[in-house]
Design an enzyme around this catalytic site. Sequence first.
Site, mmCIF file in Angstrom:
data_model
loop_
_atom_site.group_PDB
_atom_site.id
_atom_site.type_symbol
_atom_site.label_atom_id
_atom_site.label_comp_id
_atom_site.label_asym_id
_atom_site.label_seq_id
_atom_site.Cartn_x
_atom_site.Cartn_y
_atom_site.Cartn_z
ATOM 1 N N SER A 205 0.824 -1.217 0.000
ATOM 2 C CA SER A 205 0.000 0.000 0.000
ATOM 3 C C SER A 205 0.855 1.261 0.000
ATOM 4 O O SER A 205 2.014 1.253 0.422
ATOM 5 C CB SER A 205 -0.918 0.020 1.220
ATOM 6 O OG SER A 205 -1.662 -1.159 1.299
HETATM 7 N N1 SAH Z 1 -0.499 -5.260 4.158
HETATM 8 C C1 SAH Z 1 0.138 -5.497 2.898
HETATM 9 C C2 SAH Z 1 -0.780 -5.165 1.737
HETATM 10 C C3 SAH Z 1 -0.864 -6.329 0.834
HETATM 11 S S1 SAH Z 1 -2.140 -6.269 -0.373
HETATM 12 C C4 SAH Z 1 1.480 -4.780 2.798
HETATM 13 O O1 SAH Z 1 1.826 -3.992 3.690
HETATM 14 O O2 SAH Z 1 2.221 -5.021 1.842
HETATM 15 C C5 SAH Z 1 -3.326 -7.366 0.350
HETATM 16 C C6 SAH Z 1 -2.913 -8.760 0.619
HETATM 17 O O3 SAH Z 1 -4.059 -9.489 1.037
HETATM 18 C C7 SAH Z 1 -2.343 -9.531 -0.579
HETATM 19 O O4 SAH Z 1 -1.071 -9.988 -0.261
HETATM 20 C C8 SAH Z 1 -3.316 -10.684 -0.767
HETATM 21 O O5 SAH Z 1 -2.695 -11.870 -1.200
HETATM 22 C C9 SAH Z 1 -3.890 -10.835 0.627
HETATM 23 N N2 SAH Z 1 -5.196 -11.526 0.703
HETATM 24 C C10 SAH Z 1 -6.234 -11.511 -0.176
HETATM 25 N N3 SAH Z 1 -7.258 -12.264 0.280
HETATM 26 C C11 SAH Z 1 -6.859 -12.775 1.481
HETATM 27 C C12 SAH Z 1 -7.462 -13.622 2.463
HETATM 28 N N4 SAH Z 1 -8.696 -14.133 2.309
HETATM 29 N N5 SAH Z 1 -6.747 -13.932 3.571
HETATM 30 C C13 SAH Z 1 -5.491 -13.446 3.763
HETATM 31 N N6 SAH Z 1 -4.863 -12.649 2.874
HETATM 32 C C14 SAH Z 1 -5.548 -12.296 1.759
#
Ligand code: SAH
Length: 238
Positions: A86
């Site tokens: 993000s």
């Molecule tokens: N907090 C992260 C943002 C990653 S984007 C950072 O600081 O980089 C969101 C993430 O959510 C992705 O990696 C995606 O794979 C994950 N995601 C999507 N659906 C999910 C679920 N049901 N359970 C856990 N993770 C999930």
Amino acid sequence: MKRKNFVIYIHCVTIFLTMSVSGQDNSYNRERYKMIKTQLQSRGITDNKVLNAFRIVPRHEFVLPEYLRYAYTDQPLPIDEGQTISQPFIVAYMTDALQLKKSDRVLEVGTGSGYQAAILAQLCDSVFTVEIFESLETKASKIFKELKYHNIVCKVGDGYLGWKEKAPFDAIIVTCAPSHIPKPLQDQLADGGRMIIPVGEGQVQHLILMQKQNGKKGQKSVLPVRFVPMLDDEGLKY
Ligand code: SAH
């Protein structure tokens, strides 16, 4: 080469290498401090504890090598598996909204690069973070180990279900967007706790802040945002 010359040569090489590595670190430090001033403080993030977490965590360690020079710019960046790290301001805004205390136990859904978890880890007792892609979890937990962030616990799984064995949580942060607030997450939020979660099915979602007090839940929409969708273990959107 004579022994004395050889020693001088090695000494010079060592000085050169030290200078170039610390030069790089200094330039990242400069970029990081500029990011805090121009992207966070200028947009109303004033809590010193939150700002300090951003001073400590090296964002450049969490981005792909090909995006290193954009590590401190005002945007989200691609990571593996078609996911994103993000934008710094969104990480700060969501962190700030949770009003964390040093004793709090926090659940994060969507580990991704691990950057958000690393920021949270500076401000609370422990972070439990769930990621649906194993490759992302493996990479993030390696970085946590290298940076000695020992209060982050990771697992691969479907974060829609939360992490029942570790509940209740004083705060919950969701970094992928479902169409509704998952019931298991509402149930795993402690009384007096806060949850921040992007909700919606379109390109743009609403960031919702939910609070639980005396068993009652209240919620408000605080910001329009754009997150990747929350997926189930078959890759379908929730
Ligand atoms: N907090 C992260 C943002 C990653 S984007 C950072 O600081 O980089 C969101 C993430 O959510 C992705 O990696 C995606 O794979 C994950 N995601 C999507 N659906 C999910 C679920 N049901 N359970 C856990 N993770 C999930």
